[in-house]
Design a protein around this motif. Structure first.
Motif, PDB file in Angstrom:
ATOM      1  N   ALA A 223       0.829  -1.212   0.000  1.00  0.00           N
ATOM      2  CA  ALA A 223       0.000   0.000   0.000  1.00  0.00           C
ATOM      3  C   ALA A 223       0.863   1.262   0.000  1.00  0.00           C
ATOM      4  O   ALA A 223       2.022   1.246   0.446  1.00  0.00           O
ATOM      5  CB  ALA A 223      -0.918   0.006   1.223  1.00  0.00           C
ATOM      6  N   THR A 224       0.283   2.351  -0.514  1.00  0.00           N
ATOM      7  CA  THR A 224       0.945   3.658  -0.467  1.00  0.00           C
ATOM      8  C   THR A 224      -0.023   4.682   0.099  1.00  0.00           C
ATOM      9  O   THR A 224      -1.242   4.569  -0.074  1.00  0.00           O
ATOM     10  CB  THR A 224       1.410   4.118  -1.863  1.00  0.00           C
ATOM     11  OG1 THR A 224       0.268   4.228  -2.725  1.00  0.00           O
ATOM     12  CG2 THR A 224       2.399   3.152  -2.463  1.00  0.00           C
ATOM     13  N   ALA A 225       0.525   5.681   0.762  1.00  0.00           N
ATOM     14  CA  ALA A 225      -0.269   6.787   1.296  1.00  0.00           C
ATOM     15  C   ALA A 225       0.376   8.087   0.850  1.00  0.00           C
ATOM     16  O   ALA A 225       1.591   8.266   0.968  1.00  0.00           O
ATOM     17  CB  ALA A 225      -0.341   6.723   2.821  1.00  0.00           C
ATOM     18  N   VAL A 226      -0.436   8.986   0.325  1.00  0.00           N
ATOM     19  CA  VAL A 226       0.043  10.259  -0.209  1.00  0.00           C
ATOM     20  C   VAL A 226      -0.670  11.390   0.514  1.00  0.00           C
ATOM     21  O   VAL A 226      -1.890  11.366   0.682  1.00  0.00           O
ATOM     22  CB  VAL A 226      -0.228  10.357  -1.726  1.00  0.00           C
ATOM     23  CG1 VAL A 226       0.184  11.721  -2.260  1.00  0.00           C
ATOM     24  CG2 VAL A 226       0.508   9.251  -2.467  1.00  0.00           C
ATOM     25  N   GLY A 227       0.087  12.397   0.943  1.00  0.00           N
ATOM     26  CA  GLY A 227      -0.489  13.560   1.603  1.00  0.00           C
ATOM     27  C   GLY A 227      -0.251  14.828   0.806  1.00  0.00           C
ATOM     28  O   GLY A 227       0.854  15.052   0.309  1.00  0.00           O
ATOM     29  N   ASP A 228      -1.280  15.643   0.655  1.00  0.00           N
ATOM     30  CA  ASP A 228      -1.195  16.900  -0.095  1.00  0.00           C
ATOM     31  C   ASP A 228      -1.459  18.060   0.863  1.00  0.00           C
ATOM     32  O   ASP A 228      -2.592  18.313   1.262  1.00  0.00           O
ATOM     33  CB  ASP A 228      -2.231  16.887  -1.229  1.00  0.00           C
ATOM     34  CG  ASP A 228      -2.262  18.190  -2.032  1.00  0.00           C
ATOM     35  OD1 ASP A 228      -1.643  19.180  -1.610  1.00  0.00           O
ATOM     36  OD2 ASP A 228      -2.940  18.205  -3.080  1.00  0.00           O
ATOM     37  N   GLY A 229      -0.374  18.756   1.224  1.00  0.00           N
ATOM     38  CA  GLY A 229      -0.504  19.930   2.078  1.00  0.00           C
ATOM     39  C   GLY A 229      -0.325  21.228   1.314  1.00  0.00           C
ATOM     40  O   GLY A 229      -0.570  22.312   1.843  1.00  0.00           O
ATOM     41  N   GLY A 230       0.142  21.122   0.075  1.00  0.00           N
ATOM     42  CA  GLY A 230       0.295  22.292  -0.771  1.00  0.00           C
ATOM     43  C   GLY A 230       1.277  23.327  -0.249  1.00  0.00           C
ATOM     44  O   GLY A 230       1.278  24.473  -0.702  1.00  0.00           O
ATOM     45  N   GLY A 231       2.120  22.941   0.697  1.00  0.00           N
ATOM     46  CA  GLY A 231       3.053  23.906   1.280  1.00  0.00           C
ATOM     47  C   GLY A 231       2.407  24.814   2.299  1.00  0.00           C
ATOM     48  O   GLY A 231       3.077  25.664   2.902  1.00  0.00           O
ATOM     49  N   ARG A 292      -8.753  -5.035   0.884  1.00  0.00           N
ATOM     50  CA  ARG A 292      -7.558  -4.399   1.431  1.00  0.00           C
ATOM     51  C   ARG A 292      -7.381  -3.013   0.821  1.00  0.00           C
ATOM     52  O   ARG A 292      -7.702  -2.779  -0.342  1.00  0.00           O
ATOM     53  CB  ARG A 292      -6.299  -5.243   1.146  1.00  0.00           C
ATOM     54  CG  ARG A 292      -6.259  -6.568   1.884  1.00  0.00           C
ATOM     55  CD  ARG A 292      -5.994  -6.358   3.370  1.00  0.00           C
ATOM     56  NE  ARG A 292      -5.878  -7.605   4.097  1.00  0.00           N
ATOM     57  CZ  ARG A 292      -6.899  -8.271   4.643  1.00  0.00           C
ATOM     58  NH1 ARG A 292      -8.123  -7.784   4.498  1.00  0.00           N
ATOM     59  NH2 ARG A 292      -6.701  -9.396   5.300  1.00  0.00           N
ATOM     60  N   ILE A 293      -6.826  -2.109   1.618  1.00  0.00           N
ATOM     61  CA  ILE A 293      -6.580  -0.739   1.151  1.00  0.00           C
ATOM     62  C   ILE A 293      -5.266  -0.709   0.380  1.00  0.00           C
ATOM     63  O   ILE A 293      -4.207  -1.021   0.928  1.00  0.00           O
ATOM     64  CB  ILE A 293      -6.518   0.229   2.347  1.00  0.00           C
ATOM     65  CG1 ILE A 293      -7.856   0.249   3.084  1.00  0.00           C
ATOM     66  CG2 ILE A 293      -6.145   1.640   1.871  1.00  0.00           C
ATOM     67  CD1 ILE A 293      -7.815   0.988   4.412  1.00  0.00           C
ATOM     68  N   ARG A 294      -5.361  -0.327  -0.900  1.00  0.00           N
ATOM     69  CA  ARG A 294      -4.155  -0.244  -1.735  1.00  0.00           C
ATOM     70  C   ARG A 294      -3.519   1.137  -1.675  1.00  0.00           C
ATOM     71  O   ARG A 294      -2.302   1.269  -1.693  1.00  0.00           O
ATOM     72  CB  ARG A 294      -4.490  -0.568  -3.196  1.00  0.00           C
ATOM     73  CG  ARG A 294      -5.022  -1.955  -3.458  1.00  0.00           C
ATOM     74  CD  ARG A 294      -4.928  -2.298  -4.929  1.00  0.00           C
ATOM     75  NE  ARG A 294      -5.484  -1.248  -5.783  1.00  0.00           N
ATOM     76  CZ  ARG A 294      -5.194  -1.120  -7.076  1.00  0.00           C
ATOM     77  NH1 ARG A 294      -4.334  -1.945  -7.647  1.00  0.00           N
ATOM     78  NH2 ARG A 294      -5.756  -0.171  -7.807  1.00  0.00           N
ATOM     79  N   ARG A 295      -4.380   2.164  -1.645  1.00  0.00           N
ATOM     80  CA  ARG A 295      -3.870   3.534  -1.652  1.00  0.00           C
ATOM     81  C   ARG A 295      -4.734   4.430  -0.777  1.00  0.00           C
ATOM     82  O   ARG A 295      -5.947   4.251  -0.696  1.00  0.00           O
ATOM     83  CB  ARG A 295      -3.817   4.087  -3.084  1.00  0.00           C
ATOM     84  CG  ARG A 295      -2.730   3.464  -3.946  1.00  0.00           C
ATOM     85  CD  ARG A 295      -2.780   3.960  -5.373  1.00  0.00           C
ATOM     86  NE  ARG A 295      -3.937   3.424  -6.097  1.00  0.00           N
ATOM     87  CZ  ARG A 295      -4.197   3.669  -7.367  1.00  0.00           C
ATOM     88  NH1 ARG A 295      -3.406   4.471  -8.056  1.00  0.00           N
ATOM     89  NH2 ARG A 295      -5.253   3.137  -7.955  1.00  0.00           N
ATOM     90  N   ILE A 296      -4.075   5.373  -0.130  1.00  0.00           N
ATOM     91  CA  ILE A 296      -4.762   6.391   0.666  1.00  0.00           C
ATOM     92  C   ILE A 296      -4.297   7.748   0.157  1.00  0.00           C
ATOM     93  O   ILE A 296      -3.094   7.982  -0.007  1.00  0.00           O
ATOM     94  CB  ILE A 296      -4.431   6.273   2.169  1.00  0.00           C
ATOM     95  CG1 ILE A 296      -4.781   4.883   2.707  1.00  0.00           C
ATOM     96  CG2 ILE A 296      -5.176   7.354   2.969  1.00  0.00           C
ATOM     97  CD1 ILE A 296      -4.325   4.653   4.135  1.00  0.00           C
TER      98      ILE A 296
END
Length: 314
Positions: A223-231, A292-296
């Motif tokens: 699985a991978t998890a990606v966060g976007d805070g935009g700075g 199953r969770i593949r991506r968040i």
């Protein structure tokens, strides 16, 4: 975000006004799928209407199909935006994730503008706005994306797509075919919505309990998890990979008593929204296959959370 004018600049009554304004919902649906941003989609529609009313009454009356004219203009504007967006996103701080869409019950009336508060102007939530689908669209070239969305999602014939993209129908067919292969290669067997909702609920409970083993059990090993805070807010600059790393990351950031997590629909699919002191601070979309969770995808950029309401609970 300013509201687009739907009145002629010369003040004269437009006999086709109802037909033209009736295209708004379709144009917003089209632009959001092409751009992955509500704000940019609204800008495209505003500019499209501005160009319509910049024409003289005689020019407008000469248009055989106002809907076709508006679609052509909106498609070309989207193509220009996508070309410039590739440059802007190279300078984007951290990971870029498409703007998450709330369900109608989550939509903040008047947050973007009065027109988007109207249910007729909201974006239709179906598979073509699922976060996984939009993320694949982000990997395409601007021409591929426009050709694919116009033909495969909105069923425009390649002759009309060619007029918008500025290539031959045969070239547009190839663009759409290439895009289609990308979509198919990334697509996993889709779990029923009820099963997805159960997995998301179990993830929420394990996250709140800081139960690392339970979290690992819900995640695909790769699985991978990606966060976007935009700075604008703190987010990991790179994806987190592997079930254990993701589980420990989420468990370490649970804030019992302060961070309220609740289930919601994100882009029409089961997701989570987190409130801190009553304000939405993050929205989570999931890609779930075989239970199953593949991506968040975690969107923390406050600019992308404007359509979401404050927590309605006291």
């Amino acid at each position: 975000m300013t509201t687009s004018s739907t009145a002629p600049r010369d003040g004269r009554l437009d006999p086709m006004s109802g037909v033209v304004t009736g295209e708004r919902r379709r144009l917003i649906n089209l632009a959001y799928r092409m751009l992955g941003s509500v704000a940019e989609a609204e800008d495209v529609v505003q500019e499209t209407y501005a160009r319509w009313y910049a024409m003289s009454p005689r020019q407008r009356e000469a248009v055989v199909s106002p809907g076709g004219w508006l679609t052509k203009v909106a498609g070309r504007i989207c193509l220009d935006v996508l070309r410039s967006a590739r440059v802007r996103r190279e300078r984007y701080v951290g990971q870029w994730v498409p703007e998450p869409l709330p369900a109608r019950t989550e939509w903040s009336a008047g947050v973007v503008d009065d027109s988007t508060a109207d249910p007729a102007d909201r974006i239709t939530l179906d598979e073509s706005v699922g976060m996984a689908f939009l993320v694949v669209l982000e990997t395409m070239t601007p021409a591929e994306r426009v050709a694919f969305v116009l033909h495969d999602v909105f069923r425009y014939p390649f002759a009309e797509v060619a007029d918008i993209v500025g290539r031959t129908p045969a070239a547009c067919r190839q663009l759409a075919s290439s895009a289609r292969r990308r979509v198919e290669s990334s697509r996993a067997p889709l779990s029923p919505t009820g099963r997805q909702a159960r997995v998301v609920r179990e993830f929420k409970l394990a996250w709140e309990a800081r139960d690392i083993n339970a979290l690992i059990g819900l995640l695909d090993a790769d699985a991978t998890a990606v966060g976007d805070g935009g700075g604008l807010v703190t987010a990991r600059p790179h994806p987190i990979e592997g079930a254990e790393r993701i589980a420990r990351f989420f468990a370490a950031r649970a804030r019992p008593g302060r961070l309220a997590i609740r289930e919601c629909a994100v882009n029409g699919q089961p997701g989570l929204v987190a409130h801190l002191d009553g304000t939405v601070v993050s929205v989570y979309a999931f890609d779930i296959a075989n239970g199953r969770i593949r991506r968040i995808w975690a969107v923390l950029n406050p600019e992308k959370l404007r359509p979401w309401k404050r927590d309605p609970r006291p």
